[in-house]
Design an enzyme around this catalytic site. Structure first.
Site, mmCIF file in Angstrom:
data_model
loop_
_atom_site.group_PDB
_atom_site.id
_atom_site.type_symbol
_atom_site.label_atom_id
_atom_site.label_comp_id
_atom_site.label_asym_id
_atom_site.label_seq_id
_atom_site.Cartn_x
_atom_site.Cartn_y
_atom_site.Cartn_z
ATOM 1 N N TYR A 289 35.651 54.339 42.500
ATOM 2 C CA TYR A 289 35.146 53.826 43.772
ATOM 3 C C TYR A 289 36.128 54.119 44.899
ATOM 4 O O TYR A 289 37.345 54.002 44.716
ATOM 5 C CB TYR A 289 34.979 52.304 43.693
ATOM 6 C CG TYR A 289 33.746 51.830 42.979
ATOM 7 C CD1 TYR A 289 32.536 51.719 43.645
ATOM 8 C CD2 TYR A 289 33.798 51.471 41.637
ATOM 9 C CE1 TYR A 289 31.406 51.256 42.990
ATOM 10 C CE2 TYR A 289 32.676 51.014 40.970
ATOM 11 C CZ TYR A 289 31.478 50.910 41.658
ATOM 12 O OH TYR A 289 30.359 50.459 41.011
ATOM 13 N N TYR B 136 32.912 53.570 34.151
ATOM 14 C CA TYR B 136 34.334 53.321 34.393
ATOM 15 C C TYR B 136 34.788 52.051 33.656
ATOM 16 O O TYR B 136 33.989 51.163 33.376
ATOM 17 C CB TYR B 136 34.633 53.229 35.891
ATOM 18 C CG TYR B 136 34.045 52.025 36.580
ATOM 19 C CD1 TYR B 136 32.747 52.050 37.070
ATOM 20 C CD2 TYR B 136 34.789 50.852 36.731
ATOM 21 C CE1 TYR B 136 32.198 50.948 37.691
ATOM 22 C CE2 TYR B 136 34.239 49.750 37.352
ATOM 23 C CZ TYR B 136 32.949 49.807 37.835
ATOM 24 O OH TYR B 136 32.412 48.710 38.439
ATOM 25 N N ARG C 111 31.819 49.817 32.228
ATOM 26 C CA ARG C 111 30.517 49.647 32.859
ATOM 27 C C ARG C 111 29.657 50.879 32.628
ATOM 28 O O ARG C 111 30.140 51.998 32.758
ATOM 29 C CB ARG C 111 30.654 49.483 34.393
ATOM 30 C CG ARG C 111 31.348 48.246 34.916
ATOM 31 C CD ARG C 111 30.693 46.920 34.555
ATOM 32 N NE ARG C 111 29.239 46.876 34.491
ATOM 33 C CZ ARG C 111 28.407 46.761 35.522
ATOM 34 N NH1 ARG C 111 28.882 46.673 36.740
ATOM 35 N NH2 ARG C 111 27.101 46.709 35.344
ATOM 36 N N HIS D 66 26.082 53.100 37.210
ATOM 37 C CA HIS D 66 25.137 52.259 37.954
ATOM 38 C C HIS D 66 25.276 52.478 39.445
ATOM 39 O O HIS D 66 26.307 52.940 39.935
ATOM 40 C CB HIS D 66 25.354 50.771 37.621
ATOM 41 C CG HIS D 66 26.695 50.261 38.040
ATOM 42 N ND1 HIS D 66 27.821 50.397 37.242
ATOM 43 C CD2 HIS D 66 27.119 49.636 39.167
ATOM 44 C CE1 HIS D 66 28.856 49.877 37.868
ATOM 45 N NE2 HIS D 66 28.460 49.408 39.043
ATOM 46 N N HIS E 142 24.672 50.162 42.981
ATOM 47 C CA HIS E 142 24.399 48.838 43.550
ATOM 48 C C HIS E 142 23.329 48.952 44.628
ATOM 49 O O HIS E 142 23.381 49.868 45.460
ATOM 50 C CB HIS E 142 25.668 48.253 44.175
ATOM 51 C CG HIS E 142 26.759 47.988 43.190
ATOM 52 N ND1 HIS E 142 26.972 46.756 42.613
ATOM 53 C CD2 HIS E 142 27.719 48.798 42.672
ATOM 54 C CE1 HIS E 142 28.010 46.816 41.792
ATOM 55 N NE2 HIS E 142 28.488 48.047 41.812
#
Lengths: 261, 204
Positions: A127, A166, A176, A179, A181
């Protein structure tokens, strides 16, 4: 960049938005059996952040059945193209993807002109955030931030790079699933929703504590986007379909209508 | 077979990197840097200009540094910027009604620049005391938490139909205190997710 803040503040209510006759009396109650519980100790962060007292059920008033209205004037043309909206010196790395779908109410009616905001990691699972320190590299040409407004039938689409999985500090070896959000408004503050979209076939989905906060298997299916070969761009992008349902209007055929509502 | 509706999409936590999507400049991304979403009202807005401070705490007493707090409110005349409000077109152009605040990622301090809202109609048409509606998003919060913030110097609090539904000993968790001092009025409230002072959260 234009002064979006002033446009959000100053913009008139967009044309055609006064036809909210379908939402005069509030919204269906939230299904708290389907929605994730606040306390789910496998997802450790919930332990100190979940209220211990029961939620207090209250009637919906003007404060809940109204909510912010955003217009196309609030957006930049590249806001729904995450492949291009942060490019510095080239194309971002990773699998090019289109994500599209429909935002609808519980009766299956499309919700027009509603803001959809998305954010995600890059292809390596990193991120772009001040507090993020995962070893995977940042992509100088990718920010992972986008937004769009649904069309008159509730449809949305954006283009992006498929995010990578990640690791995260929950258990010693928690990962995770890939995905994206999603943040949604719908017609009222009461229909506000933030969720995550997963990709069909990802083996990390069933073992993720955050996914498993939703105990209902059909609920998890509703969060899983399907590969959509009908919406690909040949020799360019795979496509994924993700539909979203927000709370629908409540029917109150014989209820008194107090003044002011 | 009873009538069924489509089911609302399940919520998932906004996670620790919520800023990327909702306030990218707070994540360190050079996008939408002109947006000051915590500023809800401007100088033309009707109503007393105020700062509304929120300090957000988890159950261990630690500040929550990674949340996003959203606010929705009427202007000083009790008008919502929404098509359902028949007076929406009378609202000053610089009143947004919607706000979004993040902290500096080190503290649990969140602040809105707005006006004190007027009274709006409640469930049976009676006036509610001035208040703002709040939605709280963060890592560890599986579905956003809804609450309200009222104001300490309002006599109308005593007759507010929603506050009256709250057990008396918990009402103060919803009331921001007006701080003494000159200049722009400042109201401050602590939101506790757990513990003896746990804030009242609503199922709306």
């Amino acid at each position: 960049m234009t002064d979006q803040a002033s446009r959000i503040a100053a913009g008139p209510l967009p044309g055609g938005r006064n036809d909210l006759g379908a939402f005069p009396r509030g919204f269906q109650p939230r299904d708290r059996d389907l929605q994730p519980a606040a306390y789910f100790p496998d997802y450790k962060s919930t332990v100190a952040r979940s209220p211990q007292q029961a939620l207090l059920s209250v009637p919906q008033t003007m404060s809940e059945i109204t909510g912010p209205v955003f217009g196309h004037g609030d957006l930049d043309p590249l806001d729904n193209d995450l492949i291009r909206n942060a490019q510095v010196d080239g194309e971002p790395i990773g699998e090019r993807a289109i994500v599209h779908g429909r935002v609808m109410d519980q009766e299956g009616r499309g919700i027009p002109n509603t803001l959809v905001e998305v954010w995600q990691a890059n292809a390596g699972g990193r991120y772009r955030h001040k507090t993020e320190d995962y070893i995977a590299p940042l992509d100088p040409n990718f920010a992972g931030c986008g937004r769009m407004i649904t069309d008159e039938h509730g449809y949305y689409h954006f283009r992006t790079i498929r995010p990578g999985p990640y690791p995260w500090r929950n258990y010693r070896n928690s990962w995770r699933p890939a995905h994206i959000h999603f943040s949604l408004f719908g017609p009222a503050f009461a229909t506000r929703m933030i969720t995550q979209m997963y990709f069909e076939g990802d083996p990390l989905i069933p073992i993720c504590p955050i996914v498993n906060c939703v105990s209902d298997k059909k609920g998890v299916e509703a969060l899983t986007a399907l590969l959509d070969m009908t919406a690909n761009t040949p020799h360019d992008c795979l496509a994924y379909r993700f539909d979203i349902v927000l709370r629908g209007p409540r029917q109150t055929f014989f209820e008194n209508r107090p003044e002011g509502l | 077979m009873p009538v069924t509706l489509l089911r609302e999409t399940p919520s998932q936590t906004a996670g620790p990197y919520v800023h990327i999507g909702l306030v990218p400049s707070a994540a360190g991304i050079q996008m939408r840097t002109q947006e000051n979403l915590h500023v809800v009202a401007g100088p033309q807005t009707e109503g007393e200009p105020i700062k509304l401070e929120v300090n957000l705490w988890d159950g261990t007493g630690a500040p929550i540094t990674d949340a996003t707090i959203e606010l929705w409110q009427a202007d000083g005349k009790g008008r919502y910027r929404h098509p359902l409000d028949p007076k929406a077109n009378e609202i000053a152009a610089d009143f947004r009604g919607f706000g979004r605040a993040v902290s500096d990622l080190k503290s649990g301090y969140y602040v809105f620049e707005t006006v004190k809202p007027g009274q709006v109609a409640g469930p049976n048409g009676e006036k509610m005391a001035p208040h703002v509606a709040i939605a709280l998003f963060a890592r560890g919060i599986n579905i956003h938490l809804n609450t309200r913030i009222y104001f300490s110097d309002e006599e109308a609090n005593a007759s507010d139909p929603i506050l009256k539904m709250v057990p008396p000993h918990r009402r103060e968790t919803l009331i921001a205190e007006r701080k003494p001092g000159e200049g722009t009025a400042v109201y401050s409230i602590d939101i506790h997710l757990q513990g003896e002072q746990e804030t009242v959260f609503f199922d709306v």
